[in-house]
Motif scaffolding. Sequence first.
Motif: not given
Length: 132
Positions: A79-80, A85-90
């Motif tokens: 997010k920042e 917080p994690v929005i997405s991971s890949a």
Amino acid sequence: MKVKTEYVSITQAERIFEVIKQSLSVTKDIQIFVAEELIKELRRNGVEHHVYEFNGMGCHHYNKDDDGFGGETWYGYHKEHAFSPVISSASFISNCKGYYQLVEFPNKKVPSDYLHYAVGFKELLLIEVDTI
């Protein structure tokens, strides 16, 4: 087989996560390749994009060095900052010239997490650099 191309600006390289999430929410029978320049931008300037590498567990499919992490590289889109917080991971693997292939994409917005070799192949998505 359907072939799609999406374009993402280098200055907004983090958008690859949104493109991936949107595509996988429609179908999991897809293989996704991201232009090498976009991944290199995230590696060089991840702080600007709120994207950070981390040591995620790899899948056995690419466990080329027996370290338990596979051969892919994990990225978290936050997010920042790195502790927000994690929005997405890949995770991505550089198994072909000019592109990185998406390996895993665990995301609550994608029905049952994506693992590229565990699904079909009805669509190919190329995420290219937008040069306009």
